[in-house]
Design a protein around this motif. Structure first.
Motif, PDB file in Angstrom:
ATOM      1  N   UNK A 117       0.842  -1.191   0.000  1.00 13.41           N
ATOM      2  CA  UNK A 117       0.000   0.000   0.000  1.00 13.41           C
ATOM      3  C   UNK A 117       0.876   1.239   0.000  1.00 13.41           C
ATOM      4  N   UNK A 118       0.423   2.251  -0.729  1.00 14.22           N
ATOM      5  CA  UNK A 118       1.091   3.546  -0.724  1.00 14.22           C
ATOM      6  C   UNK A 118       0.003   4.609  -0.838  1.00 14.22           C
ATOM      7  N   UNK A 119       0.045   5.570   0.065  1.00 19.67           N
ATOM      8  CA  UNK A 119      -0.967   6.622   0.049  1.00 19.67           C
ATOM      9  C   UNK A 119      -2.374   6.095   0.257  1.00 19.67           C
ATOM     10  N   UNK A 120      -2.501   5.011   1.019  1.00 18.10           N
ATOM     11  CA  UNK A 120      -3.807   4.448   1.308  1.00 18.10           C
ATOM     12  C   UNK A 120      -4.377   3.549   0.232  1.00 18.10           C
ATOM     13  N   UNK A 121      -3.639   3.374  -0.872  1.00 20.06           N
ATOM     14  CA  UNK A 121      -4.129   2.556  -1.984  1.00 20.06           C
ATOM     15  C   UNK A 121      -3.224   1.361  -2.227  1.00 20.06           C
ATOM     16  N   UNK A 122      -3.817   0.268  -2.658  1.00 20.06           N
ATOM     17  CA  UNK A 122      -3.052  -0.909  -3.046  1.00 20.06           C
ATOM     18  C   UNK A 122      -2.304  -0.604  -4.340  1.00 20.06           C
ATOM     19  N   UNK A 123      -0.990  -0.868  -4.340  1.00 24.62           N
ATOM     20  CA  UNK A 123      -0.197  -0.622  -5.547  1.00 24.62           C
ATOM     21  C   UNK A 123       0.392  -1.896  -6.144  1.00 24.62           C
ATOM     22  N   UNK A 124       0.452  -2.979  -5.356  1.00 29.09           N
ATOM     23  CA  UNK A 124       0.980  -4.240  -5.878  1.00 29.09           C
ATOM     24  C   UNK A 124       0.499  -5.378  -4.994  1.00 29.09           C
ATOM     25  N   UNK A 125       0.429  -6.582  -5.603  1.00 27.99           N
ATOM     26  CA  UNK A 125      -0.021  -7.763  -4.882  1.00 27.99           C
ATOM     27  C   UNK A 125       0.705  -8.991  -5.429  1.00 27.99           C
ATOM     28  N   UNK A 126       1.018  -9.901  -4.521  1.00 25.41           N
ATOM     29  CA  UNK A 126       1.690 -11.142  -4.904  1.00 25.41           C
ATOM     30  C   UNK A 126       1.254 -12.241  -3.944  1.00 25.41           C
ATOM     31  N   UNK A 127       0.834 -13.375  -4.488  1.00 26.58           N
ATOM     32  CA  UNK A 127       0.427 -14.505  -3.655  1.00 26.58           C
ATOM     33  C   UNK A 127       1.485 -15.585  -3.680  1.00 26.58           C
ATOM     34  N   UNK A 128       1.529 -16.365  -2.601  1.00 25.91           N
ATOM     35  CA  UNK A 128       2.475 -17.471  -2.483  1.00 25.91           C
ATOM     36  C   UNK A 128       3.642 -17.120  -1.574  1.00 25.91           C
ATOM     37  N   UNK A 129       4.224 -18.155  -1.003  1.00 26.89           N
ATOM     38  CA  UNK A 129       5.361 -17.968  -0.099  1.00 26.89           C
ATOM     39  C   UNK A 129       6.572 -17.462  -0.869  1.00 26.89           C
ATOM     40  N   UNK A 130       7.350 -16.591  -0.236  1.00 26.76           N
ATOM     41  CA  UNK A 130       8.533 -15.999  -0.853  1.00 26.76           C
ATOM     42  C   UNK A 130       9.689 -16.018   0.132  1.00 26.76           C
ATOM     43  N   UNK A 131      10.878 -15.967  -0.401  1.00 26.16           N
ATOM     44  CA  UNK A 131      12.076 -15.866   0.431  1.00 26.16           C
ATOM     45  C   UNK A 131      12.293 -14.415   0.844  1.00 26.16           C
TER      46      UNK A 131
END
Length: 146
Positions: A117-131
């Motif tokens: 989130x940036x400035x109250x808005x969603x800017x990116x999304x990613x699902x799944x486990x990550x390192x």
């Protein structure tokens, strides 16, 4: 002098911190706890709203559940990523079982899911486990895009 509005993960107070002092271990003006270096913030609905809506720093949220094996596997990597990304990014965790209203509002359908989130808005999304490395790289790349 530029400053950031940083929401305390302990008491939800908004603290104005000069940008050049973010890395100097600022403390909350209300409760005295350090604003950074405590690991990801466990957020309920109200704190989530304060972090994403009031704070001026980008917020990376890990939507997870205690019964989720991949979520448990990713937890140490998210914790380690917080030590690298703070104080430029606030890291928070939202338990989708305990904070169902937030999970529903953002249509979280698989976990773990990272939402930036940036400035109250969603800017990116990613699902799944990550390192740890993947979390840091993905976050920095998403912030660089705008």
């Amino acid at each position: 002098m530029n400053s950031e509005l940083v929401v305390c993960g302990s008491c939800s107070a908004a603290n104005r911190v000069p940008t050049e002092r973010l890395a100097a271990g600022p403390k909350c003006g209300r409760c005295g706890r350090q604003l950074f270096g405590n690991g990801p913030i466990s957020a309920d609905s109200a704190l989530f709203s304060r972090l994403t809506g009031t704070g001026s720093l980008p917020v990376l949220v890990d939507f997870w559940a205690s019964w989720c094996g991949p979520c448990q596997m990713m937890a140490p990597a998210f914790e380690a990523a917080s030590r690298i990304l703070e104080p430029d990014v606030v890291l928070a965790k939202v338990d989708t079982e305990a904070v169902q209203d937030v999970a529903a509002r953002y249509a979280i359908r698989s976990i773990p899911t990272l939402v930036l989130f940036r400035g109250g808005r969603e800017v990116a999304r990613q699902s799944g486990a990550s390192s740890e490395r993947a979390i840091v790289q993905w976050t920095r790349a998403a912030l660089a895009k705008g």
